[in-house]
Scaffold this motif. Structure first.
Motif, PDB file in Angstrom:
ATOM      1  N   THR A 133      46.866  14.399  55.978  1.00 24.67           N
ATOM      2  CA  THR A 133      45.488  15.293  56.216  1.00 24.67           C
ATOM      3  C   THR A 133      45.742  16.635  56.260  1.00 24.67           C
ATOM      4  O   THR A 133      46.963  17.004  56.262  1.00 24.67           O
ATOM      5  N   GLY A 160      34.053   8.147  53.019  1.00 23.28           N
ATOM      6  CA  GLY A 160      32.715   8.413  53.471  1.00 23.28           C
ATOM      7  C   GLY A 160      32.037   7.357  54.230  1.00 23.28           C
ATOM      8  O   GLY A 160      30.938   6.987  54.003  1.00 23.28           O
ATOM      9  N   ASP A 170      36.924  14.237  67.420  1.00 24.00           N
ATOM     10  CA  ASP A 170      36.175  12.919  67.171  1.00 24.00           C
ATOM     11  C   ASP A 170      36.666  11.948  68.275  1.00 24.00           C
ATOM     12  O   ASP A 170      35.751  11.056  68.620  1.00 24.00           O
ATOM     13  N   HIS A 221      37.957   8.986  55.722  1.00 22.75           N
ATOM     14  CA  HIS A 221      36.992  10.164  55.393  1.00 22.75           C
ATOM     15  C   HIS A 221      36.824  10.402  53.946  1.00 22.75           C
ATOM     16  O   HIS A 221      35.684  10.522  53.576  1.00 22.75           O
ATOM     17  N   ARG A 222      37.585  10.059  53.006  1.00 28.18           N
ATOM     18  CA  ARG A 222      37.594  10.117  51.556  1.00 28.18           C
ATOM     19  C   ARG A 222      36.374   9.026  51.269  1.00 28.18           C
ATOM     20  O   ARG A 222      35.858   9.191  50.290  1.00 28.18           O
ATOM     21  N   THR A 228      30.246   4.867  56.688  1.00 28.18           N
ATOM     22  CA  THR A 228      29.122   4.787  57.649  1.00 28.18           C
ATOM     23  C   THR A 228      28.565   3.677  58.076  1.00 28.18           C
ATOM     24  O   THR A 228      29.438   2.607  58.083  1.00 28.18           O
ATOM     25  N   MET A 287      33.791   5.614  63.402  1.00 27.57           N
ATOM     26  CA  MET A 287      32.747   5.995  62.353  1.00 27.57           C
ATOM     27  C   MET A 287      31.657   5.279  62.437  1.00 27.57           C
ATOM     28  O   MET A 287      30.529   5.544  61.635  1.00 27.57           O
ATOM     29  N   TYR A 315      42.811   8.693  59.305  1.00 26.65           N
ATOM     30  CA  TYR A 315      41.347   9.318  59.129  1.00 26.65           C
ATOM     31  C   TYR A 315      41.016   9.970  57.653  1.00 26.65           C
ATOM     32  O   TYR A 315      39.796   9.744  57.411  1.00 26.65           O
ATOM     33  N   GLU A 316      41.996  10.542  57.082  1.00 25.96           N
ATOM     34  CA  GLU A 316      41.850  11.243  56.009  1.00 25.96           C
ATOM     35  C   GLU A 316      41.594  10.098  54.844  1.00 25.96           C
ATOM     36  O   GLU A 316      40.596  10.214  54.195  1.00 25.96           O
ATOM     37  N   GLY A 329      41.866  18.784  59.484  1.00 27.90           N
ATOM     38  CA  GLY A 329      41.386  17.216  59.349  1.00 27.90           C
ATOM     39  C   GLY A 329      42.033  16.686  60.741  1.00 27.90           C
ATOM     40  O   GLY A 329      41.267  15.978  61.543  1.00 27.90           O
ATOM     41  N   GLN A 361      40.024  17.755  63.443  1.00 29.99           N
ATOM     42  CA  GLN A 361      38.761  17.225  63.632  1.00 29.99           C
ATOM     43  C   GLN A 361      38.928  15.885  64.211  1.00 29.99           C
ATOM     44  O   GLN A 361      38.126  15.196  64.979  1.00 29.99           O
ATOM     45  N   ILE A 362      39.854  14.879  63.784  1.00 25.87           N
ATOM     46  CA  ILE A 362      40.126  13.736  64.381  1.00 25.87           C
ATOM     47  C   ILE A 362      40.411  13.684  65.645  1.00 25.87           C
ATOM     48  O   ILE A 362      39.902  12.998  66.701  1.00 25.87           O
TER      49      ILE A 362
END
Length: 359
Positions: free
Chosen positions: A302, A174, A313, A171-172, A176, A200, A167-168, A306, A309-310
């Protein structure tokens, strides 16, 4: 402690590529601690490389970082007793544990990054304090993360390290919905990266892995649009991206060859994330990095936030980490489990107390 036995099983790693089960006392929770009945405990590649096979150094430390404690830093379970000053969790609560207990007052700890705490009191589960390869574990409440009912103990154990790491790294980057994502190395962390990239909203997710067994396991999970051997990766990625390359690439292999492949497959102005432990990074600079205008990220697990958050999610995305588990063992089968995890396991290997047969 009502209903809690006095003795339990604990798995130790002597450092000679064996795992030993010992009979030990069930601990009592002290101030700010929780006694947790372990529901599942994952076997991590870092334990195999740094402890199981006998290399006990870590982070450049001299001497043994592993202090002969109960192994395992990926625990999840249910609270059965709470010590004095425990403020949030009570018996019956389901939790997973962030696997580092930091000093709590340094800059990194105050930001939730206990993994990067450099205080001498820093202690990792399964390294400097007893870990999750046991029937019960003492968890510092500061490291406990609520495990939603939608997720199993196996899900929680996987979040506690591998999914947090993946995840981290993503996440770094970004990630999309406009990104094609390439995952290099389809071990447990790479499988986690594939699932999270899918959650994601990545446009395409392509896996790169030399092992036929691991590619086959990954393909069966339905997380990847394609998987390929590294030798064919350039052609596969070029075809999928009209020759552009991938905008986001994460290397989970921890190898020089894997990292070189990751950089090679990245598009101009793309982003590369390095999360695999060990090995080296060797690359030509001008054409591979500068002229492609690449951004390189490196992350180590993370933060506590973090990991929370995961966890949330995964529930929101309707994804279950335990899908990547290929083998489950009881604690009494720890030696067999570690031999498989250190060899040619297809996916993640997990220890589940009271499970007598693996599947």
């Amino acid at each position: 402690m009502s209903g809690v036995p006095e003795r339990m099983r604990g798995v130790y790693l002597p450092g000679d590529s064996t795992a030993v089960v010992r009979d030990v006392a069930v601990p009592e929770p002290g101030p700010g601690e929780l006694l947790v009945r372990v529901g599942a405990s994952g076997i991590c590649g870092s334990d195999i490389g740094y402890i199981y096979r006998g290399y006990k150094g870590h982070r450049g430390e001299e001497g043994a970082a592993y202090r002969g404690v109960v192994a395992g830093h990926e625990p999840a379970g249910i609270v059965v007793a709470a010590g004095p000053q425990a403020r949030r969790f009570r018996p019956g609560d389901r939790i997973l544990a962030y696997h580092i207990v930091g000093c709590g007052v340094c800059h990194n700890c105050r930001g939730g990054w206990m993994i990067s705490c450099t205080s001498p009191v820093r202690a990792a589960y399964g390294w400097q304090r007893d870990g999750g390869h046991a029937d019960y574990i003492l968890v510092d409440e500061r490291t406990a993360i609520a495990l939603p009912d939608e997720l199993s103990f196996v899900d929680g154990a996987l979040i506690a390290c591998g999914f947090g790491t993946a995840y981290e790294g993503l996440h770094r980057l970004g990630v999309t919905g406009s990104d094609d994502v390439v995952v290099v190395g389809l071990g447990p962390v790479g499988l986690a990266a594939g699932m999270i990239a899918r959650g994601m909203g990545a446009r395409r997710v392509i896996g790169v892995e030399p092992s036929v067994a691991r590619r086959g396991w990954a393909e069966g999970l339905g997380l990847f649009d394609a998987t390929t051997h590294p030798d064919d990766a350039g052609e596969v990625v070029a075809e999928a991206t009209a020759g552009v390359g991938a905008q986001a690439v994460i290397d989970c292999s921890g190898s020089r060859a894997g990292r070189s492949t990751a950089i090679e497959l990245t598009a101009e102005w793309g982003r590369v994330s390095l999360v695999g432990e060990g090995g080296t990074l060797e690359t030509e600079v001008s054409d591979a990095l500068l002229h492609k205008q690449l951004t390189l990220h490196a992350s180590w697990v993370t933060s506590v936030q973090g990991m929370e958050q995961i966890t949330a999610d995964l529930v929101r995305w309707g994804l279950r980490p335990e899908a990547v588990v290929s083998d489950r063992f009881d604690l009494d089968q720890a030696d067999e489990a570690y031999r498989l995890a250190a060899g040619e396991s297809r996916g993640k290997v997990v220890l589940i107390p009271e499970r007598r047969n693996h599947a």
